[in-house]
Design a protein around this motif. Structure first.
Motif, short mmCIF file in Angstrom:
data_model
loop_
_atom_site.label_atom_id
_atom_site.label_comp_id
_atom_site.label_asym_id
_atom_site.label_seq_id
_atom_site.Cartn_x
_atom_site.Cartn_y
_atom_site.Cartn_z
N LEU A 106 0.90 -1.28 0.32
CA LEU A 106 0.35 0.49 -0.19
C LEU A 106 0.78 1.25 0.10
CD1 LEU A 106 -3.11 1.28 0.00
CD2 LEU A 106 -2.54 1.06 2.89
N ASP A 107 1.05 2.10 -0.95
CA ASP A 107 1.62 2.93 -1.48
C ASP A 107 0.57 4.65 -0.85
OD1 ASP A 107 4.02 2.34 -1.69
OD2 ASP A 107 3.67 1.63 -3.71
N ALA A 108 1.13 5.67 -0.06
CA ALA A 108 0.34 7.01 -0.26
C ALA A 108 1.43 7.67 -1.26
CB ALA A 108 0.07 7.42 0.56
N THR A 109 0.51 9.18 -2.27
CA THR A 109 1.07 9.99 -3.13
C THR A 109 0.48 11.55 -2.22
OG1 THR A 109 1.51 7.99 -4.70
CG2 THR A 109 1.24 10.68 -5.53
N VAL A 110 1.43 12.22 -2.17
CA VAL A 110 0.76 13.48 -1.61
C VAL A 110 1.21 14.27 -2.82
CG1 VAL A 110 0.93 15.13 0.56
CG2 VAL A 110 1.61 12.43 0.81
N ILE A 111 0.14 15.47 -2.93
CA ILE A 111 0.13 16.13 -4.31
C ILE A 111 -0.12 17.02 -3.47
CG2 ILE A 111 -0.97 16.79 -5.85
CD1 ILE A 111 -1.34 13.42 -6.81
N VAL A 112 0.63 18.17 -3.76
CA VAL A 112 0.30 19.69 -3.42
C VAL A 112 0.60 20.14 -4.37
CG1 VAL A 112 1.24 21.69 -2.15
CG2 VAL A 112 1.82 19.15 -1.74
N GLU A 113 -1.21 21.35 -4.48
CA GLU A 113 -1.22 22.11 -6.02
C GLU A 113 -1.69 23.48 -5.07
OE1 GLU A 113 -4.57 19.82 -7.72
OE2 GLU A 113 -3.51 18.57 -8.98
N ARG A 114 -1.23 24.27 -5.97
CA ARG A 114 -1.96 25.57 -6.40
C ARG A 114 -2.49 25.65 -7.13
NH1 ARG A 114 -2.78 30.33 -4.35
NH2 ARG A 114 -1.89 31.79 -4.07
N ASP A 115 -3.26 27.08 -6.88
CA ASP A 115 -4.51 27.31 -7.64
C ASP A 115 -4.41 26.27 -9.21
OD1 ASP A 115 -5.57 29.12 -6.57
OD2 ASP A 115 -3.54 30.17 -7.40
N GLY A 116 -4.46 24.87 -8.58
CA GLY A 116 -4.75 24.01 -10.16
C GLY A 116 -3.51 23.78 -10.91
N GLU A 117 -2.63 24.10 -10.59
CA GLU A 117 -1.28 23.31 -10.42
C GLU A 117 -0.55 23.20 -9.47
OE1 GLU A 117 0.05 24.13 -13.79
OE2 GLU A 117 -2.11 25.16 -14.07
N SER A 118 0.45 21.30 -9.90
CA SER A 118 1.19 20.74 -9.51
C SER A 118 2.31 22.15 -8.53
CB SER A 118 1.21 19.56 -10.10
OG SER A 118 2.25 18.70 -8.93
N VAL A 119 2.43 21.70 -7.66
CA VAL A 119 4.04 22.35 -6.60
C VAL A 119 4.42 21.01 -6.33
CG1 VAL A 119 4.37 22.98 -4.49
CG2 VAL A 119 2.04 23.72 -5.69
N VAL A 120 4.56 20.03 -6.26
CA VAL A 120 5.11 18.93 -5.58
C VAL A 120 4.37 17.93 -5.46
CG1 VAL A 120 5.71 19.73 -3.06
CG2 VAL A 120 7.27 17.86 -4.01
N ASP A 121 5.07 16.19 -5.41
CA ASP A 121 4.56 15.30 -5.35
C ASP A 121 4.70 14.58 -4.51
OD1 ASP A 121 4.56 13.91 -7.44
OD2 ASP A 121 4.26 15.32 -8.34
N ALA A 122 5.40 13.48 -3.95
CA ALA A 122 5.73 11.99 -3.27
C ALA A 122 4.97 10.47 -3.48
CB ALA A 122 7.27 12.92 -2.38
N THR A 123 5.53 9.92 -2.94
CA THR A 123 5.21 8.78 -2.77
C THR A 123 5.70 7.79 -1.41
OG1 THR A 123 4.26 8.59 -4.44
CG2 THR A 123 4.21 6.37 -3.84
N VAL A 124 4.60 7.16 -0.54
CA VAL A 124 5.94 6.82 0.65
C VAL A 124 4.62 5.27 0.59
CG1 VAL A 124 4.37 8.16 2.28
CG2 VAL A 124 6.37 6.98 2.99
N ASP A 125 5.76 4.71 0.98
CA ASP A 125 5.29 3.06 1.51
C ASP A 125 4.11 3.18 3.66
OD1 ASP A 125 4.82 0.91 2.18
OD2 ASP A 125 6.44 0.71 3.03
N ALA A 126 2.83 2.77 2.60
CA ALA A 126 2.09 2.97 3.86
C ALA A 126 1.84 1.86 4.72
CB ALA A 126 0.70 3.92 3.74
N SER A 127 2.03 0.64 3.89
CA SER A 127 1.43 -0.59 4.84
C SER A 127 1.31 -0.46 5.79
CB SER A 127 2.58 -1.67 3.72
OG SER A 127 3.65 -1.69 3.71
N ALA A 128 2.27 -0.10 6.21
CA ALA A 128 2.39 -0.61 8.02
C ALA A 128 0.72 0.48 9.06
CB ALA A 128 3.52 -0.18 8.56
#
Length: 261
Positions: A196-218
């Motif tokens: 199970l992975d979690a991708t966190v996405i940060v956006e500003r006014d509909g435009e992507s600012v930054v994103d990253a994926t982390v292991d959420a299996s625990a």
């Protein structure tokens, strides 16, 4: 109640109810929670509702009962259904089809009860017992009651059914560090699950600012994101960033959205 339950869209809104008072507190022993029990003296009310809305109940304290029927929302086998209350003042106990599904104490915060196993496929009866005692001296109550304002007893916020994935985001905490323009995101998941992975996405006014994926299996995960050219929230310029968490296994299992500033 996890914030992620409170903020999800409702599948059903429960607004039309029957209501009756219980000044002698006999409803529990007489089986008022049973869907087949007659309520000959009930009146029709619309929830959100405070029984002080009724002129003859302006000074009433004690126990009130609410009952309604609702069709169960469509649900996949990998989903759960919750009965969500915006707020009930003060002590609440709920039944679905005669099955006690939970209770809550406190008149100002939302809460939710998992009713998946109590629901039938067709029409369902929901019963709510509310107690708002006369003596408020030991209860948080603001300016309700003498010598201030009229009380607000009962389900004074919306009551809804909401369906959510069995594997879902249950909590997200985002903490900015303005000294280095980073955002630390901590999240919790309802169950532990391999791959199970979690991708966190940060956006500003509909435009992507930054994103990253982390292991959420625990069942929990944390990551730190650098925010380029960060814009800060101020009263004069209340900048907010959209924050989206997407859980993925073999395929997408849940998406939760919030904001941060």
């Amino acid at each position: 109640m996890p914030a992620t339950i409170h903020s999800r869209p409702a599948a059903r809104e429960l607004s039309a109810w029957q209501f009756r008072t219980d000044s002698d507190d006999v409803g529990t022993t007489e089986g008022w929670d049973d869907p087949n029990t007659a309520w000959p003296d009930a009146r029709s009310v619309s929830v959100p509702h405070s029984w002080q809305e009724q002129s003859d109940l302006r000074e009433y304290t004690g126990v009130g009962w609410y009952r309604t029927t609702v069709q169960a929302p469509d649900r996949d086998t990998d989903e759960r259904t919750f009965l969500r209350f915006g707020a009930v003042d003060y002590e609440a106990t709920a039944w679905v089809n005669g099955v006690r599904v939970g209770d809550h104490e406190g008149g100002y915060l939302p809460f939710a009860l998992d009713v998946t196993d109590a629901l039938d496929g067709g029409e369902n009866t929901v019963v709510l017992r509310v107690e708002d005692p006369e003596d408020l001296s030991e209860l948080p109550h603001g300016k309700q009651g003498e010598p201030w304002y009229t009380r607000v007893s009962g389900p004074w916020q919306a009551v809804e059914l909401v369906t959510v994935p069995d594997v879902r985001v249950t909590d997200v905490r985002a903490t900015p560090d303005l000294s280095v323009d980073t955002l630390t995101v901590e999240l919790s998941v309802s169950v532990s699950r391999d791959d199970l992975d979690a991708t966190v996405i940060v956006e500003r006014d509909g435009e992507s600012v930054v994103d990253a994926t982390v292991d959420a299996s625990a069942g929990t995960a944390s990551l730190e994101l650098s925010i380029p050219d960060a814009e800060y929230w101020t009263p004069d310029d209340p900048t907010l960033y959209d924050l989206r968490v997407r859980l993925e296994a073999d395929e997408g299992v849940d998406t939760y959205e919030t904001y941060v500033g």
